[in-house]
Design a protein around this motif. Sequence first.
Motif, mmCIF file in Angstrom:
data_model
loop_
_atom_site.group_PDB
_atom_site.id
_atom_site.type_symbol
_atom_site.label_atom_id
_atom_site.label_comp_id
_atom_site.label_asym_id
_atom_site.label_seq_id
_atom_site.Cartn_x
_atom_site.Cartn_y
_atom_site.Cartn_z
ATOM 1 N N ARG A 127 -10.057 -7.559 -10.837
ATOM 2 C CA ARG A 127 -10.652 -6.339 -10.307
ATOM 3 C C ARG A 127 -10.186 -6.094 -8.884
ATOM 4 N NH1 ARG A 127 -16.788 -5.035 -12.196
ATOM 5 N NH2 ARG A 127 -16.538 -5.393 -14.424
ATOM 6 N N PRO A 128 -9.879 -4.846 -8.547
ATOM 7 C CA PRO A 128 -9.515 -4.538 -7.163
ATOM 8 C C PRO A 128 -10.690 -4.791 -6.227
ATOM 9 C CG PRO A 128 -8.857 -2.775 -8.658
ATOM 10 C CD PRO A 128 -9.746 -3.691 -9.440
ATOM 11 N N SER A 129 -10.370 -5.001 -4.955
ATOM 12 C CA SER A 129 -11.404 -5.218 -3.950
ATOM 13 C C SER A 129 -11.537 -3.981 -3.071
ATOM 14 C CB SER A 129 -11.070 -6.443 -3.094
ATOM 15 O OG SER A 129 -9.828 -6.270 -2.446
ATOM 16 N N TYR A 130 -12.700 -3.864 -2.462
ATOM 17 C CA TYR A 130 -12.992 -2.711 -1.615
ATOM 18 C C TYR A 130 -12.444 -2.944 -0.206
ATOM 19 C CZ TYR A 130 -16.286 -0.981 -5.151
ATOM 20 O OH TYR A 130 -16.860 -0.506 -6.308
ATOM 21 N N PRO A 131 -11.622 -2.048 0.305
ATOM 22 C CA PRO A 131 -11.187 -2.188 1.702
ATOM 23 C C PRO A 131 -12.324 -1.867 2.660
ATOM 24 C CG PRO A 131 -10.312 -0.159 0.751
ATOM 25 C CD PRO A 131 -11.020 -0.885 -0.363
ATOM 26 N N PRO A 160 -15.140 5.992 -7.492
ATOM 27 C CA PRO A 160 -14.332 4.868 -7.002
ATOM 28 C C PRO A 160 -13.280 4.458 -8.033
ATOM 29 C CG PRO A 160 -16.472 4.076 -7.732
ATOM 30 C CD PRO A 160 -16.515 5.572 -7.848
ATOM 31 N N TYR A 161 -12.026 4.544 -7.652
ATOM 32 C CA TYR A 161 -10.904 4.240 -8.552
ATOM 33 C C TYR A 161 -10.631 2.738 -8.474
ATOM 34 C CZ TYR A 161 -6.714 5.573 -11.173
ATOM 35 O OH TYR A 161 -5.766 5.747 -12.163
ATOM 36 N N GLY A 162 -11.045 2.039 -9.522
ATOM 37 C CA GLY A 162 -10.989 0.583 -9.510
ATOM 38 C C GLY A 162 -12.304 -0.044 -9.122
ATOM 39 N N GLY A 163 -13.225 0.760 -8.575
ATOM 40 C CA GLY A 163 -14.545 0.270 -8.217
ATOM 41 C C GLY A 163 -15.502 0.296 -9.400
ATOM 42 N N ASN A 164 -16.652 -0.285 -9.213
ATOM 43 C CA ASN A 164 -17.597 -0.443 -10.309
ATOM 44 C C ASN A 164 -18.298 0.868 -10.669
ATOM 45 O OD1 ASN A 164 -18.893 -2.618 -12.023
ATOM 46 N ND2 ASN A 164 -20.714 -1.601 -11.217
ATOM 47 N N ILE A 165 -18.417 1.119 -11.968
ATOM 48 C CA ILE A 165 -19.140 2.278 -12.499
ATOM 49 C C ILE A 165 -20.094 1.776 -13.578
ATOM 50 C CG2 ILE A 165 -18.979 4.506 -13.668
ATOM 51 C CD1 ILE A 165 -16.142 4.778 -12.563
ATOM 52 N N ARG A 189 5.330 -1.573 -1.762
ATOM 53 C CA ARG A 189 4.070 -2.066 -2.308
ATOM 54 C C ARG A 189 3.507 -3.236 -1.504
ATOM 55 N NH1 ARG A 189 6.415 0.989 -5.735
ATOM 56 N NH2 ARG A 189 5.418 1.813 -7.613
ATOM 57 N N GLU A 190 4.371 -4.074 -0.973
ATOM 58 C CA GLU A 190 3.867 -5.201 -0.194
ATOM 59 C C GLU A 190 3.252 -4.737 1.118
ATOM 60 O OE1 GLU A 190 3.406 -8.174 -1.447
ATOM 61 O OE2 GLU A 190 4.186 -7.197 -3.238
ATOM 62 N N LEU A 191 3.807 -3.694 1.721
ATOM 63 C CA LEU A 191 3.213 -3.139 2.932
ATOM 64 C C LEU A 191 1.815 -2.601 2.638
ATOM 65 C CD1 LEU A 191 4.857 -0.844 5.578
ATOM 66 C CD2 LEU A 191 2.704 -0.174 4.533
ATOM 67 N N LEU A 192 1.680 -1.876 1.524
ATOM 68 C CA LEU A 192 0.370 -1.312 1.176
ATOM 69 C C LEU A 192 -0.617 -2.420 0.822
ATOM 70 C CD1 LEU A 192 1.570 1.713 -0.996
ATOM 71 C CD2 LEU A 192 0.830 1.753 1.388
ATOM 72 N N ARG A 193 -0.155 -3.416 0.083
ATOM 73 C CA ARG A 193 -1.048 -4.512 -0.304
ATOM 74 C C ARG A 193 -1.552 -5.274 0.923
ATOM 75 N NH1 ARG A 193 -0.373 -6.991 -5.273
ATOM 76 N NH2 ARG A 193 1.878 -6.575 -5.186
ATOM 77 N N ALA A 194 -0.694 -5.392 1.926
ATOM 78 C CA ALA A 194 -1.061 -6.144 3.128
ATOM 79 C C ALA A 194 -1.937 -5.351 4.087
ATOM 80 C CB ALA A 194 0.206 -6.601 3.853
ATOM 81 N N ASN A 195 -2.061 -4.047 3.845
ATOM 82 C CA ASN A 195 -2.830 -3.189 4.751
ATOM 83 C C ASN A 195 -3.779 -2.294 3.946
ATOM 84 O OD1 ASN A 195 -1.400 -3.561 7.577
ATOM 85 N ND2 ASN A 195 0.230 -3.415 6.045
ATOM 86 N N PRO A 196 -4.722 -2.889 3.237
ATOM 87 C CA PRO A 196 -5.607 -2.087 2.373
ATOM 88 C C PRO A 196 -6.515 -1.178 3.182
ATOM 89 C CG PRO A 196 -6.403 -4.349 2.532
ATOM 90 C CD PRO A 196 -5.060 -4.326 3.214
ATOM 91 N N LYS A 197 -6.601 0.077 2.749
ATOM 92 C CA LYS A 197 -7.468 1.059 3.398
ATOM 93 C C LYS A 197 -8.047 1.988 2.351
ATOM 94 C CE LYS A 197 -5.093 0.764 7.726
ATOM 95 N NZ LYS A 197 -4.093 1.316 8.659
ATOM 96 N N GLY A 216 -4.517 -3.966 -6.274
ATOM 97 C CA GLY A 216 -5.780 -4.632 -6.014
ATOM 98 C C GLY A 216 -6.652 -3.956 -4.989
ATOM 99 N N ILE A 217 -6.426 -2.637 -4.771
ATOM 100 C CA ILE A 217 -7.164 -1.888 -3.757
ATOM 101 C C ILE A 217 -7.984 -0.781 -4.417
ATOM 102 C CG2 ILE A 217 -6.961 -0.478 -1.668
ATOM 103 C CD1 ILE A 217 -4.163 -1.808 -1.270
ATOM 104 N N VAL A 218 -9.267 -0.743 -4.167
ATOM 105 C CA VAL A 218 -10.117 0.341 -4.660
ATOM 106 C C VAL A 218 -9.816 1.607 -3.856
ATOM 107 C CG1 VAL A 218 -12.495 1.195 -4.841
ATOM 108 C CG2 VAL A 218 -11.965 -1.180 -5.447
ATOM 109 N N GLY A 219 -9.569 2.711 -4.561
ATOM 110 C CA GLY A 219 -9.391 4.018 -3.931
ATOM 111 C C GLY A 219 -10.545 4.936 -4.314
ATOM 112 N N TYR A 220 -10.451 6.199 -3.876
ATOM 113 C CA TYR A 220 -11.561 7.129 -4.074
ATOM 114 C C TYR A 220 -11.031 8.457 -4.603
ATOM 115 C CZ TYR A 220 -14.121 3.533 -1.719
ATOM 116 O OH TYR A 220 -14.676 2.319 -1.418
ATOM 117 N N HIS A 221 -11.394 8.755 -5.848
ATOM 118 C CA HIS A 221 -10.961 9.977 -6.516
ATOM 119 C C HIS A 221 -11.901 11.108 -6.110
ATOM 120 C CE1 HIS A 221 -10.638 12.906 -9.823
ATOM 121 N NE2 HIS A 221 -9.414 12.465 -9.956
ATOM 122 N N GLY A 222 -11.432 11.912 -5.165
ATOM 123 C CA GLY A 222 -12.245 13.019 -4.688
ATOM 124 C C GLY A 222 -12.071 13.205 -3.199
ATOM 125 N N GLY A 223 -12.495 14.379 -2.727
ATOM 126 C CA GLY A 223 -12.410 14.655 -1.306
ATOM 127 C C GLY A 223 -10.994 15.023 -0.906
#
Length: 347
Positions: free
Chosen positions: A3-7, A329-334, A98-106, A125-132
């Motif tokens: 499961r992805p983690s929340y930044p 939450p994209y990858g987050g819990n629903i 991809r390694e740059l993004l993985r190393a700097n989760p936001k 492995g990064i939770v994103g946000y669908h919306g806004g």
Amino acid sequence: MTRPSYPDKPRPGDRIAVISPSSGLPGILPLPYELGLRRLRDEFGLEVVEYPTTRTMGSTPAERAVDIHAAFADPEIKAVIASIGGDDQITVLPHLDRELLRANPKPFFGYSDNTNLLALLRNLGIVGYHGGSVMVELGRPGAMHPLTADSLRAALFTRGAYELTPAKETDHVNRRWEDPRTFDSEPEMRPADDWVWHNADRVVEGPGWGGNLEILGWLLMADREVRPVGDYAGSVLFLETSEEMPSADEVYRILRNMGERGLLQQFPALIMGRAKCWSFAQPLGAEEGDRYRAEQRQAVLRALSEYAPDTMAVLDVDLGHTDPQVVIPYGGNIRVDGTAHRIVVTY
């Protein structure tokens, strides 16, 4: 699949990146964009940082990738939000480190064509946000819708459970962004139908995956950012359609093909967004719009009956190309509770 983690989340006063990974519409339609920036500053208390392609129409995929890298790599930037969607973000994906993004989760916020980047981040492995988005939700004429503002604020600044609330009203007819008079008053709204529940006899909880249906279809065709079907087992699928208003037949065919791939049946629950049913290209009347939404619901349920008959579904949820809009939450819990008719997401 892990499961992805929340930044980490921003706080009022922090710097937030505004980027245009798809279309540089802020450069030719500044009114909703500038309004959205003001609200980020004045109502959310964030310091906005723009990048070279944020207001540039026709920037190359490589140039947009440079801005994405800069936004994620800057330790002073605490979240990233898209100005708007578009139709060619898939061409940006090969240019991303991809390694740059993985190393700097936001936290990344966007939807529509930003489904591309959301899917990539989830695979890292990064939770994103669908919306806004800056131009649409934050740049809404008159005022942000309270339901939208509450969900976006919670997703931006807080962690933990957030219960989605069915909207009592929804938009129908849009007005031109080129006309300053558009922003003198809020959009005309009409009563919203309640959510539609199907197979609502259990509780399903899992990480969210999905996004805009048309963009997912393109990702599947290009074989980009879609993992082996078994990796999605037990996840919650969420989908929505765009202002291009695909026909019910097209919606069915995309879902059918997901079923033929063995993908659709991996999800024990589906959340389907309230369909956009008016555009300048298809200015449907109220009755025609209701019919369009009903036909799309029937198409979704037809595909489920043929490929995933046990899947629980909730239709007409206020996500995606609709006003008001809730953030998913994209990858987050629903958690989809069919017995209580409740949806709770974790921001």
